[in-house]
Design a protein around this motif. Structure first.
Motif, PDB file in Angstrom:
ATOM      1  N   LEU A 267      -6.065 -52.757  -0.610  1.00 35.97           N
ATOM      2  CA  LEU A 267      -5.726 -52.048  -0.470  1.00 35.97           C
ATOM      3  C   LEU A 267      -4.577 -51.931  -1.735  1.00 35.97           C
ATOM      4  O   LEU A 267      -5.260 -50.345  -2.263  1.00 35.97           O
ATOM      5  CB  LEU A 267      -5.317 -51.492   0.864  1.00 35.97           C
ATOM      6  N   GLY A 268      -3.890 -52.435  -2.035  1.00 38.64           N
ATOM      7  CA  GLY A 268      -2.725 -52.358  -3.237  1.00 38.64           C
ATOM      8  C   GLY A 268      -3.645 -52.519  -4.335  1.00 38.64           C
ATOM      9  O   GLY A 268      -3.179 -51.661  -4.869  1.00 38.64           O
ATOM     10  N   ASP A 269      -4.753 -53.449  -4.212  1.00 37.30           N
ATOM     11  CA  ASP A 269      -4.752 -53.190  -5.458  1.00 37.30           C
ATOM     12  C   ASP A 269      -5.912 -51.913  -6.119  1.00 37.30           C
ATOM     13  O   ASP A 269      -6.096 -51.594  -7.239  1.00 37.30           O
ATOM     14  CB  ASP A 269      -5.931 -54.538  -5.263  1.00 37.30           C
ATOM     15  N   LYS A 270      -6.284 -51.588  -4.660  1.00 37.12           N
ATOM     16  CA  LYS A 270      -7.593 -49.978  -4.881  1.00 37.12           C
ATOM     17  C   LYS A 270      -6.678 -48.796  -5.472  1.00 37.12           C
ATOM     18  O   LYS A 270      -6.880 -48.703  -6.025  1.00 37.12           O
ATOM     19  CB  LYS A 270      -8.284 -49.664  -3.371  1.00 37.12           C
ATOM     20  N   VAL A 271      -5.472 -49.011  -4.632  1.00 37.75           N
ATOM     21  CA  VAL A 271      -4.720 -48.002  -5.041  1.00 37.75           C
ATOM     22  C   VAL A 271      -3.952 -48.406  -6.305  1.00 37.75           C
ATOM     23  O   VAL A 271      -4.187 -46.771  -7.092  1.00 37.75           O
ATOM     24  CB  VAL A 271      -3.756 -47.920  -3.872  1.00 37.75           C
ATOM     25  N   SER A 272      -3.477 -49.691  -6.675  1.00 39.28           N
ATOM     26  CA  SER A 272      -2.657 -49.252  -7.955  1.00 39.28           C
ATOM     27  C   SER A 272      -3.558 -48.822  -9.132  1.00 39.28           C
ATOM     28  O   SER A 272      -2.714 -48.495 -10.250  1.00 39.28           O
ATOM     29  CB  SER A 272      -2.114 -50.911  -8.089  1.00 39.28           C
ATOM     30  N   THR A 273      -5.848 -49.167  -9.116  1.00 41.06           N
ATOM     31  CA  THR A 273      -5.794 -48.593  -9.847  1.00 41.06           C
ATOM     32  C   THR A 273      -5.867 -47.275 -10.916  1.00 41.06           C
ATOM     33  O   THR A 273      -5.841 -46.769 -11.061  1.00 41.06           O
ATOM     34  CB  THR A 273      -7.800 -49.339  -9.293  1.00 41.06           C
ATOM     35  N   PHE A 274      -5.763 -46.608  -9.236  1.00 40.92           N
ATOM     36  CA  PHE A 274      -5.530 -45.159  -9.818  1.00 40.92           C
ATOM     37  C   PHE A 274      -3.888 -44.500 -10.306  1.00 40.92           C
ATOM     38  O   PHE A 274      -3.259 -43.840 -10.913  1.00 40.92           O
ATOM     39  CB  PHE A 274      -6.059 -44.605  -8.328  1.00 40.92           C
ATOM     40  N   VAL A 275      -2.498 -45.010  -9.633  1.00 36.59           N
ATOM     41  CA  VAL A 275      -1.700 -45.445  -9.905  1.00 36.59           C
ATOM     42  C   VAL A 275      -0.950 -45.910 -11.377  1.00 36.59           C
ATOM     43  O   VAL A 275       0.453 -45.524 -11.549  1.00 36.59           O
ATOM     44  CB  VAL A 275      -0.792 -45.284  -8.573  1.00 36.59           C
ATOM     45  N   ASN A 276      -0.996 -47.342 -11.428  1.00 40.55           N
ATOM     46  CA  ASN A 276      -0.676 -48.205 -12.584  1.00 40.55           C
ATOM     47  C   ASN A 276      -1.555 -47.421 -13.226  1.00 40.55           C
ATOM     48  O   ASN A 276      -2.027 -46.410 -14.156  1.00 40.55           O
ATOM     49  CB  ASN A 276      -1.029 -49.139 -11.938  1.00 40.55           C
ATOM     50  N   GLY A 277      -0.973 -48.073 -15.010  1.00 37.80           N
ATOM     51  CA  GLY A 277      -1.478 -47.502 -16.008  1.00 37.80           C
ATOM     52  C   GLY A 277      -3.216 -47.832 -16.474  1.00 37.80           C
ATOM     53  O   GLY A 277      -3.950 -48.476 -15.749  1.00 37.80           O
TER      54      GLY A 277
END
Length: 472
Positions: A267-277
Motif C-alpha cells: 500500500l505504501g508503494d501504491k500511495v507513493s506513486t501519487f505523492v512522490n516525484g
C-alpha cells in the motif's frame, strides 16, 4: 494625472499582459468590480500568435509552429476555462470562503501597500504551487498538459490543464487570512497573463533582466532539457503522448499513474506513486532518478501526423468557428440559462474532441465528425449558433416610444438596433436616457452608461418565461 499616464500610450489590456497596471487603476473595493482581465486579453492572445508566426518565419530557419499543435494548444486552454461558464473558479471560491469565515485581519483594499503585498504574495504562492506541480506526481498529472507541446511559442502558453484548480487553491488560501478577495482576483489574473509572453523563441536574451525576472530565455529551458541554450532545447515530455486529442492530453497521465500503482503490492508503494516525484519507483529517492530517461541527442523530431492541406484548412476553419462560439458564450453568459450554457459547453467540447480525432486520423473520426455536424445544424436551426455572416442590424431611423412603469411614471425607450438573432432567440436592444430609473422584480436588470445613453438588452430566451433584462 490620469491613471497609467506615466506608462505611456500602451492600451490598458496590453499593459495588463505585461503586469504594467498601476495600483490606482487596478484596485477595487468589491470583487464584482474586478475586470475579467484574462477574458479581455483573448483578442491579444490570438493577435500575438499570428504576429509571432510572421516574425518567426522571418527570423528563424526552424519551424516555430505546427498547425495541429497550435490548434490543440488553444483548444486545451479553452476547455480549461469552460467550467467558468457554469460556476466561479475553485481558486476564487475557496479564497472567498476562507476570507468570509476565517480571516485574521483585513488589510485596506484601497492601500498601495496592500496592492504590492498582494503582488508579492501571489507570486510567492504560485512559486510553491508550481514547484509542487513538478515534484508531486498527482499534481504533475495536471501540469504536464502545459508541458506536453513539443513546440515553444505563444500558443503553448494557452495550453492549460482542466484539473489544475482542484489543487492550486490550497497554495493561495493563506492569503485570504488578510488580503481582500478583490486584490487577490486582480493579481491571480495579472500573474497568469504575465506568463504568456514568456513562451516564445523570438525574444532571445534580455541582458541584466535575466538575473531578476522570469524571462523567455529562462522559461525555455524550463520547458525543455534545462541546460544552457548553447545546445538546441528539446521541448515536451520525457515520454510524449503523441496524441492531439484533447481529452487524452488532459487525462492520460492520471491513467498512467493508476496503472503503475497497480503493479506494486504494498500500500505504501501504491500511495507513493501519487505523492512522490513523477519518476519515482520503489527503492529510489522521493523525486526518483533519471536512469531510465532517454538520452537527449538534439536530433529529436516533434510528433507530426500526416495531415493533408485540405484537411488542415477544414480543421482550422471549424476551429475558428467554435472559437467564435466560445467567445460569444463568455460575452453573453449573463443572458443564457444554465441549461443553455451546459448544452453549448457540450457542443464546444464535442467540436474540439472531433477535431482532435481528425488530426490523429482515428478510425472513429468520420462518425464523430458527422454527429458533430448534425448537432451544429440543429443548433443553427434553433438559433443557438449564429451563422458566420450574421451581424447586428441597426435601423437608420431609431424608433422612440413610451411605456408606463409599475410606479405610473412614463419611460422613454429608444429602439436603436432592431431585431437580432442571437444565442437563444430574438433580441431587441434599447436605450434609455441616463436619468431613467427602471426596475424589474422578477428579472435581474443591469444598466451601463455609454456616452449619454444607458444601454440594456431585452432578450427572450423562452417566450413562455417572459423577458430577461441583462447588461449589454
Amino acid at each position: 494625472m490620469a491613471d497609467g499616464e506615466l506608462l505611456g500610450p500602451l492600451p490598458r489590456r496590453l499593459r495588463a499582459m505585461l503586469y504594467l497596471l498601476t495600483p490606482n487603476e487596478s484596485t477595487f473595493e468589491r470583487l464584482e468590480d474586478v475586470p475579467a482581465y484574462v477574458h479581455q486579453a483573448n483578442p491579444l492572445f490570438l493577435g500575438l500568435v499570428v504576429l509571432e508566426m510572421l516574425l518567426g518565419s522571418l527570423m528563424s530557419e526552424e519551424k516555430l509552429y505546427n498547425v495541429a499543435d497550435a490548434v490543440v494548444s488553444v483548444s486545451l486552454g479553452m476547455i480549461s476555462r469552460l467550467p467558468l461558464l457554469l460556476t466561479r473558479g475553485l481558486e476564487l471560491s475557496a479564497y472567498v470562503y476562507v476570507w468570509e469565515n476565517f480571516r485574521l485581519l483585513e488589510l485596506p483594499w484601497d492601500s498601495a501597500w496592500t496592492w504590492w503585498l498582494s503582488f508579492l504574495a501571489v507570486d510567492f504562492c504560485y512559486y510553491w504551487f508550481h514547484r509542487f506541480a513538478h515534484e508531486v506526481a498527482i499534481l504533475w498529472a495536471a501540469h504536464q498538459v502545459h508541458h506536453s507541446s513539443e513546440y515553444y511559442n505563444f500558443s503553448t502558453a494557452l495550453r492549460q490543464p482542466l484539473t489544475q484548480q482542484l489543487t492550486s487553491w490550497i497554495f493561495y488560501v493563506p492569503m485570504a487570512l488578510a488580503v481582500p478577495p478583490s486584490a487577490f482576483a486582480v493579481h491571480i489574473q495579472l500573474n497568469l497573463l504575465f506568463q504568456f509572453w514568456l513562451h516564445t523563441e523570438v525574444i532571445r536574451d534580455l541582458g541584466p533582466l535575466e538575473w531578476i525576472f522570469n524571462t523567455p530565455k529562462h522559461h525555455r529551458v524550463h520547458h525543455g532539457t534545462f541546460s544552457g541554450e548553447k545546445e538546441k532545447v528539446v521541448y515536451g515530455l520525457v515520454f510524449p503522448g503523441n496524441s492531439f486529442e484533447i481529452m487524452s492530453s488532459q487525462f492520460h497521465y492520471y491513467l498512467s499513474l493508476w496503472r503503475r500503482s497497480t503493479t506494486y503490492s504494498s500500500l505504501g508503494d501504491k500511495v507513493s506513486t501519487f505523492v512522490n516525484g513523477p519518476s519515482w519507483i520503489p527503492g529510489t529517492p522521493r523525486l526518483g532518478n533519471h536512469d531510465h530517461v532517454p538520452e537527449v541527442t538534439g536530433k529529436e523530431k516533434p510528433h507530426d501526423p500526416s495531415c493533408s492541406l485540405p484537411l488542415q484548412v477544414y480543421v482550422v476553419t471549424h476551429f475558428l468557428l467554435v472559437l467564435c462560439t466560445y467567445h460569444e458564450l463568455f460575452e453573453n453568459q449573463a443572458t443564457l440559462t444554465q441549461l443553455t450554457l451546459l448544452g453549448m459547453t457540450g457542443y464546444v467540447l464535442l467540436t474540439l474532441t472531433s477535431l482532435g480525432f481528425i488530426i490523429d486520423s482515428r478510425p472513429a473520426a468520420s462518425i464523430l465528425e458527422l454527429l458533430r455536424c448534425m448537432v451544429m445544424v440543429v443548433l443553427l436551426r434553433y438559433n443557438h449558433l449564429r451563422p458566420p455572416n450574421s451581424s447586428l442590424t441597426v435601423p437608420t431611423q431609431p424608433r422612440i416610444f413610451q411605456q408606463k412603469s409599475s410606479a405610473g411614471s412614463v419611460i422613454t425607450l429608444i429602439n436603436i438596433s432592431g431585431r437580432m438573432e442571437g444565442a437563444g432567440g430574438a433580441v431587441n436592444l434599447f436605450a434609455t436616457p441616463p436619468e431613467t430609473h427602471l426596475s424589474s422584480p422578477r428579472n435581474p436588470l443591469e444598466l451601463r452608461r455609454k456616452g449619454q445613453l444607458r444601454l440594456l438588452s431585452l432578450s427572450c430566451e423562452n417566450t413562455n418565461k417572459g423577458v430577461i433584462f441583462t447588461n449589454l
